[in-house]
Design a protein around this motif. Structure first.
Motif, PDB file in Angstrom:
ATOM      1  N   ARG A 111       0.811  -1.215   0.000  1.00 11.77           N
ATOM      2  CA  ARG A 111       0.000   0.000   0.000  1.00 11.77           C
ATOM      3  C   ARG A 111       0.846   1.267   0.000  1.00 11.77           C
ATOM      4  O   ARG A 111       0.333   2.353  -0.275  1.00 11.77           O
ATOM      5  N   ASN A 114       1.349   2.426  -4.087  1.00 10.32           N
ATOM      6  CA  ASN A 114       0.285   2.625  -5.083  1.00 10.32           C
ATOM      7  C   ASN A 114       0.530   3.843  -5.961  1.00 10.32           C
ATOM      8  O   ASN A 114       0.001   3.941  -7.061  1.00 10.32           O
ATOM      9  N   TRP A 115       1.373   4.776  -5.509  1.00 12.96           N
ATOM     10  CA  TRP A 115       1.664   5.970  -6.293  1.00 12.96           C
ATOM     11  C   TRP A 115       2.376   5.657  -7.607  1.00 12.96           C
ATOM     12  O   TRP A 115       2.294   6.428  -8.561  1.00 12.96           O
ATOM     13  N   ILE A 116       3.070   4.509  -7.657  1.00 18.17           N
ATOM     14  CA  ILE A 116       3.856   4.201  -8.847  1.00 18.17           C
ATOM     15  C   ILE A 116       3.014   3.536  -9.932  1.00 18.17           C
ATOM     16  O   ILE A 116       3.417   3.507 -11.096  1.00 18.17           O
ATOM     17  N   ASN A 119      -2.650   3.478 -12.456  1.00 15.01           N
ATOM     18  CA  ASN A 119      -3.975   3.839 -11.968  1.00 15.01           C
ATOM     19  C   ASN A 119      -3.956   4.333 -10.524  1.00 15.01           C
ATOM     20  O   ASN A 119      -5.012   4.528  -9.917  1.00 15.01           O
ATOM     21  N   SER A 120      -2.739   4.520  -9.963  1.00 20.84           N
ATOM     22  CA  SER A 120      -2.581   4.956  -8.559  1.00 20.84           C
ATOM     23  C   SER A 120      -3.415   4.101  -7.619  1.00 20.84           C
ATOM     24  O   SER A 120      -4.032   4.594  -6.673  1.00 20.84           O
ATOM     25  N   SER A 121      -3.424   2.821  -7.880  1.00 20.33           N
ATOM     26  CA  SER A 121      -4.258   1.893  -7.126  1.00 20.33           C
ATOM     27  C   SER A 121      -3.516   0.574  -6.961  1.00 20.33           C
ATOM     28  O   SER A 121      -2.544   0.291  -7.670  1.00 20.33           O
ATOM     29  N   ARG A 305       6.542   8.263  -1.119  1.00 18.20           N
ATOM     30  CA  ARG A 305       6.469   8.666  -2.518  1.00 18.20           C
ATOM     31  C   ARG A 305       7.737   9.411  -2.920  1.00 18.20           C
ATOM     32  O   ARG A 305       8.553   9.814  -2.097  1.00 18.20           O
TER      33      ARG A 305
END
Length: 328
Positions: A111, A114-116, A119-121, A305
């Motif tokens: 978690r 997810n920034w990478i 879909n940022s998910s 991030r």
């Protein structure tokens, strides 16, 4: 916290007992060559991704234009290792789970990475999506390298069989997630999971939420887990049904959210925010949530991030930073 407590919180250990109360999942053994790839500190080259078709750019004479990037003849192109058999098993599992999954290892999900993702998910549709998240996650690296770092017993480290857990992708509203703390098989505290945000419905449904979680614990979890001290995460949907999401060790390796571990281990200062309703103070757990948008905080995962300056430079959003960079 003992190493045995950490081992007992592995997904494959508790899932068979509680799978009818949680999200459908599939578990795949993680081959050693895949573990080696995830731990490789080299350039991030994602395995399993289909190469886009190459397009040759023709000049007026019909000949391909050759571009010389470097005079160093030793320069080599980084290539990702391939795992055809494992890739096939993963894709088959993803298809079984309706084409989209939430990935995790024995304990943690990526978690913090997810920034990478495009879909940022954490929603993944292929092994390459999973590798991109896992290779970028400190949480995954912790699971693979030092899962017992916060344990205080001197027993030898248990042998860990690492596994890839694929859970059917479900759109969970963060305001419906809660973390529950159990000590000596008693539910002592419930915390809003996404404590950085204010959700108006939580205060309006405080009694119902606390009571439904407490009932779920007593009916489905209490005295059935391998330890008497543990943490579990749940999701309460719009119809009031409670779903089990995960188990975590009772100790500092687990985020205590709106509590402190000193409060949880000592049992003091927990009764300042109790569940209301008909339950007595003796039986009710402390229930804490963000009570106002004034107390909203940035997400702790933001610290993982890339620096904001890098984002501004890459997108051109801050022209002055670009000018300063060019002057260097």
């Amino acid at each position: 916290m003992k190493k045995e407590q950490v081992v007992n919180c592995q997904f494959s250990v508790w899932y068979p007992t509680f799978k009818k109360h949680t999200i459908k999942s599939l578990i795949l053994p993680l081959p050693q060559n895949v573990i080696d790839y995830l731990l490789d500190d080299g350039t991030l080259v994602v395995s399993g991704r289909e190469e886009p078709p190459s397009h040759s750019q023709n000049n007026d004479s019909g000949e391909e234009e050759e571009i010389q990037w470097s005079d160093d003849e030793t320069t080599a192109t980084a290539t990702a290792p391939e795992f055809p058999e494992f890739t096939s098993k993963v894709q088959e599992a993803i298809n079984t789970l309706d084409g989209s999954v939430f990935p995790k290892l024995n304990w943690s999900s990526p978690r913090d990475a997810n920034w990478i993702a495009m879909n940022s998910s954490l929603q993944c549709q292929s092994l390459s999506d999973i590798f991109l998240l896992f290779k970028s996650s400190d949480f995954i690296a912790h699971d693979l390298t030092q899962p017992f770092i916060h344990c205080n017993d001197d027993s030898p480290d248990p042998q860990i069989n690492y596994e890839l857990v694929l859970r059917k992708w479900c759109e969970l509203i963060p305001g419906g997630e809660f973390r529950c703390f159990v000590k000596e098989n008693k539910l002592i505290g419930i915390s809003q999971r996404d404590y950085t945000q204010y959700y108006d419905h939580i205060s309006k449904q405080e009694d119902d939420t606390c009571r439904s979680i407490q009932d779920f614990f007593q009916e489905n979890i209490q005295y059935k887990f391998l330890d008497e001290d543990f943490v579990f995460d749940v999701y309460r949907d719009s119809r009031g049904r409670v779903w089990l999401i995960d188990f975590n060790p009772f100790g500092e390796v687990t985020d205590s959210l709106l509590f402190t571990w000193e409060e949880l281990t000592s049992g003091t200062n927990l009764r300042d925010e109790n569940c209301g309703g008909e339950t007595t103070e003796q039986d009710s757990p402390a229930f804490r949530y963000t009570t106002s948008d004034v107390t909203v905080q940035p997400s702790p995962c933001l610290s993982y991030r890339i620096p904001r300056d890098f984002v501004d430079l890459s997108t051109g959003e801050d022209a002055y930073k670009l000018i300063d960079f060019l002057k260097l």
